[in-house]
Motif scaffolding. Structure first.
Motif, short mmCIF file in Angstrom:
data_model
loop_
_atom_site.label_atom_id
_atom_site.label_comp_id
_atom_site.label_asym_id
_atom_site.label_seq_id
_atom_site.Cartn_x
_atom_site.Cartn_y
_atom_site.Cartn_z
N PRO A 315 2.55 8.00 -0.25
CA PRO A 315 1.56 9.02 0.13
C PRO A 315 0.78 9.61 -1.03
O PRO A 315 -0.32 10.13 -0.84
CB PRO A 315 2.41 10.09 0.82
CG PRO A 315 3.81 9.86 0.34
CD PRO A 315 3.92 8.38 0.12
N GLY A 316 1.30 9.51 -2.25
CA GLY A 316 0.60 10.08 -3.40
C GLY A 316 -0.58 9.26 -3.87
O GLY A 316 -1.33 9.70 -4.74
N GLY A 317 -0.77 8.07 -3.28
CA GLY A 317 -1.89 7.22 -3.68
C GLY A 317 -1.41 5.97 -4.40
O GLY A 317 -0.37 5.99 -5.07
N ALA A 318 -2.17 4.88 -4.26
CA ALA A 318 -1.77 3.61 -4.87
C ALA A 318 -3.00 2.81 -5.25
O ALA A 318 -3.40 1.90 -4.53
CB ALA A 318 -0.88 2.82 -3.90
N SER A 319 -3.59 3.13 -6.40
CA SER A 319 -4.74 2.39 -6.87
C SER A 319 -4.48 1.69 -8.20
O SER A 319 -5.30 0.91 -8.67
CB SER A 319 -5.97 3.30 -7.01
OG SER A 319 -5.66 4.44 -7.80
N ASN A 320 -3.31 1.95 -8.81
CA ASN A 320 -2.93 1.26 -10.03
C ASN A 320 -1.40 1.27 -10.11
O ASN A 320 -0.75 2.13 -9.50
CB ASN A 320 -3.52 1.95 -11.27
CG ASN A 320 -3.60 1.03 -12.47
OD1 ASN A 320 -3.13 -0.12 -12.44
ND2 ASN A 320 -4.20 1.50 -13.54
N ALA A 321 -0.85 0.32 -10.85
CA ALA A 321 0.61 0.25 -10.96
C ALA A 321 0.99 -0.52 -12.21
O ALA A 321 0.22 -1.33 -12.73
CB ALA A 321 1.21 -0.41 -9.73
N LEU A 322 2.21 -0.27 -12.66
CA LEU A 322 2.75 -0.92 -13.85
C LEU A 322 4.24 -1.12 -13.64
O LEU A 322 4.96 -0.18 -13.27
CB LEU A 322 2.49 -0.06 -15.08
CG LEU A 322 3.03 -0.56 -16.43
CD1 LEU A 322 2.40 -1.89 -16.80
CD2 LEU A 322 2.76 0.48 -17.52
N GLN A 323 4.72 -2.35 -13.87
CA GLN A 323 6.14 -2.63 -13.68
C GLN A 323 6.87 -2.59 -15.01
O GLN A 323 6.38 -3.07 -16.03
CB GLN A 323 6.35 -4.00 -13.04
CG GLN A 323 7.82 -4.29 -12.74
CD GLN A 323 8.08 -5.68 -12.20
OE1 GLN A 323 7.15 -6.47 -12.05
NE2 GLN A 323 9.32 -5.99 -11.89
N ASN A 324 8.08 -2.04 -14.98
CA ASN A 324 8.97 -2.05 -16.13
C ASN A 324 10.38 -2.32 -15.60
O ASN A 324 11.01 -1.45 -14.99
CB ASN A 324 8.93 -0.72 -16.87
CG ASN A 324 9.81 -0.72 -18.11
OD1 ASN A 324 10.02 -1.77 -18.74
ND2 ASN A 324 10.34 0.44 -18.47
N ALA A 325 10.86 -3.56 -15.80
CA ALA A 325 12.17 -3.99 -15.31
C ALA A 325 12.24 -3.79 -13.78
O ALA A 325 11.42 -4.35 -13.06
CB ALA A 325 13.28 -3.25 -16.04
N ASP A 326 13.17 -2.98 -13.31
CA ASP A 326 13.35 -2.78 -11.87
C ASP A 326 12.58 -1.58 -11.34
O ASP A 326 12.88 -1.07 -10.25
CB ASP A 326 14.85 -2.60 -11.54
CG ASP A 326 15.63 -3.88 -11.75
OD1 ASP A 326 15.04 -4.97 -11.59
OD2 ASP A 326 16.82 -3.80 -12.09
N THR A 327 11.61 -1.11 -12.09
CA THR A 327 10.83 0.06 -11.68
C THR A 327 9.35 -0.29 -11.60
O THR A 327 8.82 -0.96 -12.49
CB THR A 327 11.03 1.22 -12.67
OG1 THR A 327 12.43 1.56 -12.75
CG2 THR A 327 10.25 2.45 -12.24
N LEU A 328 8.72 0.15 -10.54
CA LEU A 328 7.27 0.02 -10.41
C LEU A 328 6.68 1.42 -10.38
O LEU A 328 6.98 2.23 -9.48
CB LEU A 328 6.89 -0.73 -9.13
CG LEU A 328 5.40 -1.03 -8.96
CD1 LEU A 328 4.94 -2.06 -9.98
CD2 LEU A 328 5.10 -1.52 -7.54
N TYR A 329 5.86 1.73 -11.39
CA TYR A 329 5.19 3.03 -11.45
C TYR A 329 3.84 2.89 -10.75
O TYR A 329 3.02 2.06 -11.15
CB TYR A 329 5.00 3.46 -12.90
CG TYR A 329 6.31 3.69 -13.64
CD1 TYR A 329 7.01 4.87 -13.49
CD2 TYR A 329 6.83 2.71 -14.49
CE1 TYR A 329 8.21 5.09 -14.17
CE2 TYR A 329 8.03 2.91 -15.15
CZ TYR A 329 8.71 4.10 -14.99
OH TYR A 329 9.91 4.30 -15.65
N VAL A 330 3.62 3.68 -9.73
CA VAL A 330 2.40 3.58 -8.92
C VAL A 330 1.58 4.86 -9.10
O VAL A 330 2.08 5.96 -8.87
CB VAL A 330 2.73 3.36 -7.43
CG1 VAL A 330 1.44 3.19 -6.63
CG2 VAL A 330 3.63 2.15 -7.25
N LEU A 331 0.33 4.68 -9.49
CA LEU A 331 -0.55 5.81 -9.76
C LEU A 331 -1.68 5.83 -8.74
O LEU A 331 -2.19 4.78 -8.34
CB LEU A 331 -1.14 5.67 -11.17
CG LEU A 331 -2.12 6.73 -11.64
CD1 LEU A 331 -1.47 8.10 -11.74
CD2 LEU A 331 -2.71 6.32 -13.00
#
Length: 489
Positions: A315-331
């Motif tokens: 719900p916070g928005g998803a127009s960019n993302a970056l993966q680091n190991a088992d984590t996906l940071y979604v901006l």
């Protein structure tokens, strides 16, 4: 003085060994600088529309240590209004797109010189990438309404008709590519044909003046070498063309794909309300059915019903993302409630942390970060000291500025604690980020100028000797350890 003496001793040892490598088999460049940040500068003078200057990021100076050379730049570069640097330090290559002339030039980091045009594209591109081995280039030629795919090994360029195309994605090896259309819920992918398929498709087109599903265009029409397919539900299978087809898969304003570390999955970012849609989310697709080279695909895309089951609400928005190991940071830009905003409500910047190791994948609560213009390009970069840096443009148009909260276009996020450390003061649009790994600092292009911050506490470092004449638009750490030190991906 101690640092300078240490550098001279190291250089002497290397010279005594008959060796001019500084790490990972990389040759010490002509400048002799081992920690270089490349700066894309627009309009550096009245007579020049583009310049690629680089500075010494160890000492944070534009001149050499002895101050006998006032500045350094990439020789032979002639692009207009350089806007993005696709940084490939492992290959010692940078790919620079010029928004003034549509140029896409390669830079040789080892020789600090231009390699010339990577390819001739169809005019201006709103999005463009090159594979790490430089074998393929994909570009969204939005004004020309073409998806351009360059197969450098075959010496062919394909202009595939796709009105409104504005974003593209490519995995590092260039074996999977995708295209996204503005204000659309559909997604597309190119497929390189085998000779037998080309003959059958040419005959089909001559008889029907259209292409069989899922293809929307194939070029050249008389004997296609490549087709553009729409992502469709695998309701049917064509043995003649060796492809599944059916109802078009419906996303929610998809804008980008981020590929998993093992290459087996693509995380499709559904921009949602930020881009005029309904709900932002991340859809997880297998990459095997999307492989570029025909005959190498396996499996099929999910049905529409199955797609819903592998889509994670963000719900916070998803127009960019970056993966680091088992984590996906979604901006993205959105709200904690999700869905379209109420009348008069402004977008807010949020970071959402997805746990990819969980089954099913779980999303944390949206974390408030810097605001940015909805649907516009943002920057994300991992740096030293467990920090993630986030940047965007027009950050005075969001909720933070309107309600008197701390605002700025750069956020420092602590990945170990999963919390915002600080939001840097506003200095204009942030258009570039570079992490100087090992030296605990980042370089940024903000408001047309170059600034430096420490990754330990986010404090500013004196930038007096790295400022530029003209407009600094992007930055890249030429001597990064990996190709992950890159915000254009």
């Amino acid at each position: 003085m101690i640092s300078a003496l240490a550098a001279l001793v190291t250089a002497g040892v290397l010279a005594g060994c008959g060796n001019n490598y500084y790490f990972a088999g990389r040759v010490l460049p002509p400048s002799g600088i081992a920690n270089r940040v490349l700066i894309a500068i627009q309009n550096p003078s009245a007579a020049t529309r583009g310049l690629l200057q680089f500075v010494d990021a160890f000492y944070d100076i534009r001149h050499n240590y002895k101050d006998t050379i006032p500045s350094f730049s990439i020789t032979g570069y002639s692009g207009a209004l350089p806007a993005t640097i696709q940084n490939l330090p492992e290959e010692q290559i940078g790919a620079v797109y010029g928004s003034g002339d549509g140029s896409f030039n390669l830079v040789n980091y080892a020789k600090e010189s231009s390699l010339g045009a990577a390819a001739a594209l169809n005019g201006l591109s709103s999005s463009v990438f090159i594979s790490r081995n430089q074998a393929f280039i994909i570009a969204a030629s939005q004004q020309a309404h073409f998806l351009t795919v360059v197969d450098k090994a075959a010496g062919r360029t394909y202009s595939l008709s796709l009105p409104g195309v504005y974003h593209v994605a490519m995995n590092p090896g260039g074996s999977v590519m995708m295209a996204f259309v503005q204000n659309s819920n559909f997604a597309y992918y190119p497929r390189k044909l085998q000779s037998s398929e080309a003959t059958s498709l040419a005959a089909y087109y001559q008889a029907n003046t259209s292409w069989p599903a899922p293809y929307v265009d194939c070029e050249p029409q008389n004997l296609p070498g490549m087709c553009l397919a729409q992502m469709q539900s695998p309701d049917n299978f064509s043995s003649q063309f060796n492809v599944y087809y059916g109802v078009p898969l419906s996303f929610d304003r998809p804008v980008k794909a981020v590929f998993s570390a093992d290459g087996s999955s693509a995380y499709i970012l559904n921009c949602g309300p930020e881009c005029g849609g309904t709900k932002s989310s991340v859809a997880v697709l297998p990459t095997a059915p999307l492989i570029l080279q025909s005959g190498q695909q396996t499996g099929s895309l999910p049905t529409q019903q199955a797609l819903a089951g592998i889509t994670i609400p963000v719900p916070g928005g998803a127009s960019n993302a970056l993966q680091n190991a088992d984590t996906l940071y979604v901006l993205g830009e959105g709200s904690t409630a999700g869905g379209p905003l109420a009348p008069g409500q402004l977008f807010s910047g949020y970071l959402t942390v997805l746990n990819l190791a969980a089954n099913p994948i779980s999303a944390g609560a949206p974390i408030s970060v810097s605001d940015s213009a909805p649907g516009q390009r943002t920057r994300m970069l991992l740096a030293d000291d467990n920090t993630l840096w986030l940047g965007g443009i027009r950050c005075t148009e969001g909720q933070r500025f309107a309600t008197g909260q701390p605002y700025g276009c750069l956020t420092m996020f602590d990945t170990s604690a999963n919390q915002v450390k600080l939001i840097e003061p506003f200095q204009g649009d942030l258009t570039g980020l570079a992490g100087v790994t090992g030296l605990h600092k980042i370089y940024i292009a903000e408001g047309g100028q170059v600034y430096i911050y420490t990754t330990t506490d986010g404090s500013a470092i004196n930038n007096f000797f790295v400022t530029v004449t003209g407009t600094a638009y992007d930055v890249a750490y030429m001597d990064g350890l990996t190709d992950g030190n890159n915000t254009v991906y």
